[in-house]
Design a protein around this motif. Structure first.
Motif: not given
Lengths: 644, 261, 224
Positions: B155, B200, B194-195, B198, B162, B160
């Motif tokens: 990543x 994931x 956040x999610x 990423x 941010x 990461x």
């Protein structure tokens, strides 16, 4: 009582795998017929509750907070260890195991610690998959740092807020199971007693903190993940609500309490500023990577400093004593926590402490600021420096921080076997509330590791073994044991409310904390401990005759909550003193002044004290009975810890 | 025993504190005097002094939420002199120190106010609506075990970082308390962005934002009108940019998801 | 289509409608301003009247007029709906002391008030010019176009009308200062490279457009 740790046979590295094969499994269709109670939803609790629910068990989770996201795991700053060896610097499962055993001063169980090191690697994978934003290198891979004196870089971190990020990860996993209906979450609900039916843990009694309602909850097994008891000292880095009540009441119902005297004093905390002080704030251990610890060379100069006659920046280089670098040239400022703490205390005892109270030493960043500039330092430690300035009104970019040791973590806790089961069948303890992995001293960045290891990767296997041997019949609160436990809880609340004396719960708590810190803190003596025991007994008597609580049970009543917790601290404090008195050696966080090397280092007595001291409750005001679990070291050689 | 500033003089203060017995009853402001307050005390330690005084007099102490007292658990939530967490920027109530006030000051202390945050008692409010929003989708659906190696997906550091900045939200609710519209958009956006940032979080990217916004509306929070009070009062500096990301995510999800509800 | 109505009535959906209609109305402002700049042409209103005749009769413009009306209607409707929702969210018990002015700009908190001022102005404005041009009896000018120009000039010689106009443009300016960049935020059109530019553009747009409109009554009142 025979303390059987149930350590699997075979070579150390194969024990866990073998055990996982040998444990009984619950049929997938049967899992939904089992109810499990998880008390506490910090790292250890939330991870356990989520993982058990994922497996299919019905979980009831309890937190005294308004949300699981507020558990004190959130405050862990530095990081989490894992034997990933991503840095190619020689780390391995065995090395993490060895460091942890050695760091714990050879008072932990080999098999548990080895398993911890093994599953540490899975934790990082799990957390990354959950979306935990760990620090990364420019190439996109995970970053590591060396932490707390480790010779390898194995600590994963998320700036200075690793605990927060990991907890929010576990909280999100828990939230998902709440949404699925597999976890029923009880917020603002405190466990006040354990219910035992036919010798097995079968439920708990709780109080709803908003309505005061006392409730009974039944389950096939109970997991306690209720954290440590550092708040016995009143002042500690623990959160204000952190308490020992759930664990202590389980202890009073038959769970043995192990090594209660093993408390960790963290060397880098902001010193006490006044009597009103309500808690102590930790400055991350990572600061010792770049900060240099010193005090003035002479008592006279320290005195002038305390009287504000001279300014710290006026003290010349040659008048400063960088005592850790002087005494431990190999490790310098990075010696383990117990060693750093004890040396700071020694300096202050000599009269060379600084700050108005004389109970502080300097942590100086001038050298690194010179080397990489204030901006560089800000990037590394900005949030910590800002927090320090907020609290002390001093600018650590311009003058050294003042730090002093403070109670931080308790290695002791409920005795558990290899399966994390306490001496009460069906009652499990995970995370800081058990005693199992850190021996007499915990290494930095290992608390998060243990909490998550227990919750994600150990309990899901071991509890299945127990449940598989329990018939999948519904459990209810019909049994008279529930009524009896509830009646006891009600009676205690009634008693606390009715004393109507003159002293507040905080007043007693502060008095207890003072006794504990003076006599059972960083340095202990047989004489002091005996004195402390008497003082605590006197204080406990005063508590039950002169306590003041107002308000009613049927409302949010924070005074009542506090009173009940202080009542438990007053008993636990005495047990800590007993344990410290019993242990005629110095090891890790337990330093008995009578047992030290000529250089003032802790002197262990492996011949007589290489055991876990597990205490059994025998009733109010009865002496507790000591049971010993002998520690067998087959894979490490016991040596005098040396950081010279 | 003075701390850092030996010249600091103790202060006497008048406190105007919101007292309310429980959720059902009406509350009102009650005046109290506190004396000899050290400037080195934290705001909550000052309230401890008040509560100890009240208790000794046989009166009920003021209920307020707090726990870690180091600015990270998000429990403390006082509206002090018309500002969420008081007048200091980037500061939780527990990290606010009395040296920011002067002798003789009158300080008004109120609970967070919002329809979605009912008062439990005095200064303590119920923020479980936040939990329910997270339960609606603020997670990555992975079970324990069986996940890839942590270094399998690189990543970029900037991404990461941010994501981390958004992830630092402590869930205190100051954004809602400060907002004219009692909007929870900053809180929701912190988790969504956040999610969304990423790798994931990609699998559930669309359903997550749809479900979280639906829950947010159901809880009775207001709608963002881009006033900016939330970010100005946020003790951990969650930026308004997250709300823009949230809007974008929502728009894209609604336009392209297979969800017909 | 329940997904669409669900999306558009959610709190973000309403913001998005506000943003889209707001930006559309901004585009109208530009067109309106550019056209009206012909008032400044010193030809006794000939060009302006040709322009207004075109605007009043061209079928495309007449269709867009309906779109414009819908734009206003949705913008206002969503504003009222959002205000109601937000007031309910705030709860019945307000703060005893609230210093919200310390954490946010005035215009951002008072878009409803500013919008109401603009709406009142708009009604007066529409009645005076639009209604009378479309449905009233205006004398023809030398090109045989309806002489809206003369009506404008005479209106702009009344002090109260000029004052209302100028005040409305001040309100509009503040409304736009918040609204312009806010629309980009609501649509999620932010980027660390471009957002600073959008912010400046928003200020410039707000001030220039409103100054342009305000210049018209002032020009006729003081200089003609």
């Amino acid at each position: 009582m025979n303390l059987d740790a149930k350590i699997p046979e075979g070579p150390l590295a194969e024990k866990w795998d073998k055990h996982k094969f040998n444990v009984k499994l619950v049929n997938p269709a049967n899992k939904r017929k089992y109810d499990v109670i998880v008390v506490g939803t910090g790292l250890a609790g939330a991870s356990a509750a989520a993982s058990l629910a994922e497996l299919g068990y019905n979980v009831k989770a309890f937190s005294f907070h308004d949300s699981p996201r507020r558990a004190h795991s959130i405050a862990a700053q530095g990081g989490i260890n894992a034997a990933k060896n991503y840095q190619n610097d020689g780390d391995s499962v065995h090395r993490l195991f060895y460091d942890t055993i050695k760091g714990g001063d050879y008072r932990a169980r080999e098999a548990n610690v080895y398993r911890l090191a093994q599953v540490s690697v899975n934790i990082i994978d799990q957390c990354v998959a959950q979306g935990v934003p760990f620090a990364r290198e420019y190439g996109g891979l995970l970053a590591n740092r060396s932490f707390g004196g480790a010779q390898v870089s194995r600590t994963f971190y998320a700036r200075g807020q690793t605990g927060q990020q990991l907890l929010l990860g576990a909280y999100s996993a828990l939230s998902r199971q709440i949404a699925y209906g597999k976890v029923k979450m009880y917020n603002r609900t405190e466990m006040l007693d354990l219910v035992i039916v036919d010798g097995q843990a079968r439920g708990i009694i709780t109080r709803n903190l908003i309505t005061g309602e006392i409730q009974q909850h039944a389950a096939h097994a109970v997991v306690l993940a209720t954290g440590g008891y550092g708040n016995v000292f009143y002042l500690s880095t623990n959160a204000k609500y952190s308490n020992a009540t759930a664990a202590w009441r389980a202890h009073k119902k038959g769970a043995l309490f192990a090594n209660p005297c093993f408390t960790q004093i963290h060397p880098t905390c902001i010193p006490v500023s006044g009597d009103y002080q309500s808690k102590l704030t930790l400055m991350s251990e990572s600061l010792r990577n770049d900060g240099r610890v010193w005090v003035p060379k002479t008592v006279e100069m320290a005195e002038r400093l305390r009287r504000n006659e001279i300014h710290v920046n006026d003290i010349k280089e040659e008048d400063r004593d960088y005592f850790l670098e002087r005494k431990y040239p190999a490790f310098g400022n990075l010696v383990p926590r117990d060693v750093a703490s004890r040396n700071a205390k020694m300096m202050c005892d000599e009269g060379r402490g600084v700050g108005a109270s004389g109970l502080a030493v300097f942590l100086d960043f001038s050298e690194i600021i010179k080397r990489i500039g204030a901006d560089g330092v800000s990037q590394k430690y900005g949030n910590l420096f800002a927090m320090y300035e907020k609290i002390t009104d001093e600018d650590p970019y311009k003058q050294p921080m003042r730090i002093y040791p403070a109670v931080h973590y308790t290695m002791g806790g409920l005795w558990v076997d290899y399966n994390l089961q306490t001496t009460v069948p069906g009652l499990y303890a995970t995370g800081e509330c058990n005693f199992s992995d850190h021996g007499a001293n915990r290494l930095g960045a290992s608390a998060l590791m243990q909490g998550l290891a227990d919750g994600y990767f150990v309990i899901p296997y071991t509890i299945g073994d127990y449940l598989a041997q329990t018939p999948p019949k519904p459990v209810t609160t019909e049994h008279p044991a529930f009524k009896e436990a509830e009646a006891n809880v009600r009676a205690q609340i009634q008693k606390l409310m009715s004393i109507n004396g003159t002293r507040t719960p905080d007043d007693f708590h502060k008095a207890l904390g003072h006794i504990m810190w003076e006599y059972c803190g960083m340095a202990r003596t047989a004489e002091g401990l005996q004195h402390a025991k008497q003082e605590i007994q006197k204080l406990r008597k005063a508590f039950w005759s002169d306590l003041k609580v107002v308000g009613v049970n049927e409302e949010l009543n924070q005074t009542l909550e506090k009173a009940a917790r202080v009542a438990d601290f007053l008993e636990l404090g005495e047990l800590m003193v007993d344990d410290a008195y019993n242990r005629n050696e110095s090891c890790g966080g337990h330093f008995r002044e009578e047992y030290q090397t000529p250089e003032g280092e802790a002197l262990r007595d492996d011949e007589h004290y290489a055991y876990v001291a597990a205490w059994e409750w025998r009733g109010e005001n009865q002496p507790e009975v000591l049971h010993k679990e002998n520690l067998v070291f087959e894979n490490v050689k016991l040596t005098q810890r040396s950081y010279k | 025993m003075a701390g850092s500033n030996p010249n600091a003089k103790p202060m006497n203060l008048t406190l105007k504190v919101w007292r309310q017995k429980n959720r059902q009853t009406q509350g009102n402001i009650v005046d109290y005097q506190v004396r000899d307050i050290s400037p080195d005390m934290s705001f909550l330690e000052m309230l401890d002094v008040l509560n100890e005084d009240l208790l000794r007099k046989g009166e009920e102490p003021v209920a307020f939420d707090h726990d870690c007292r180091e600015g990270i658990c998000g429990s403390c939530n006082l509206f002090i002199n018309g500002r969420a967490h008081g007048p200091e920027p980037g500061t939780t109530t527990c990290q606010l120190h009395m040296r920011k006030f002067s002798d003789g000051d009158t300080i008004t202390i109120e609970p967070w106010r919002a329809e979605a945050f009912p008062v439990n008692k005095d200064l303590s409010v119920d923020r479980s609506a936040f939990d329910r929003i997270i339960q609606a989708g603020g997670y990555v659906s992975v079970n324990t075990g069986g996940v890839p190696d942590a270094n399998e997906i690189p990543i970029p550091k900037s991404i990461a970082d941010q994501a981390f900045d958004a992830a630092t939200c402590i869930g205190c609710g100051a954004c809602v308390a400060a907002c004219k519209n009692a909007s929870a958009m900053l809180f929701v956006s912190a988790k969504v962005s956040q999610l969304a940032l990423l790798p994931q979080g990609q699998v559930e990217r669309k359903t997550r934002v749809e479900n979280m916004i639906a829950q947010m509306d159901k809880e009775g929070f207001g709608a963002c009108t881009n006033i900016g009070s939330c970010a100005a009062e946020c003790p951990v500096g969650i930026s308004l940019e997250n709300i823009a990301i949230l809007n974008r995510e929502f728009l894209a999800a609604k336009a392209t998801s297979n969800n017909l509800a | 289509m329940s997904w669409l109505s669900n999306a558009l009535t959610s709190s973000i959906g309403r913001k998005i409608i506000m943003a889209v209609t707001g930006l559309f109305l901004c585009s109208f402002l530009v067109v309106h301003l550019v056209g009206n700049l012909q008032l400044f042409k010193n030809d006794g209103g000939a060009a302006f009247n040709i322009y207004s005749h075109f605007m009043g009769t061209n079928p495309i413009i007449r269709t867009l007029e309906i779109v414009l009306l819908l734009g206003f209607a949705f913008h206002i409707y969503e504003a009222v709906a959002l205000t109601g929702k937000n007031r309910a969210a705030r709860g019945s018990q307000g703060y005893v002391v609230n210093h919200i002015e310390q954490n946010s700009p005035w215009q951002s908190r008072n878009m409803g008030l500013l919008g109401t001022v603009i709406l009142i102005f708009l009604l007066v404005h529409l009645y005076n010019f639009f209604y009378r041009a479309r449905f009233g009896e205006l004398d023809p000018d030398i090109n045989n176009n309806a002489d809206l120009y003369t009506l404008v000039v005479s209106s702009f010689h009344q002090w109260w009308y000029v004052l209302l106009y100028v005040l409305a443009q001040v309100a509009l300016c503040y409304h736009l200062i918040h609204g312009f960049k806010s629309a980009f935020q609501s649509l999620g059109l932010t980027h660390r490279k471009y957002t600073p530019f959008v912010t400046y553009l928003g200020y410039a747009f707000s001030v220039l457009v409103c100054a342009g409109f305000a210049a018209m009554p002032l020009y006729f009142f003081f200089l003609q």
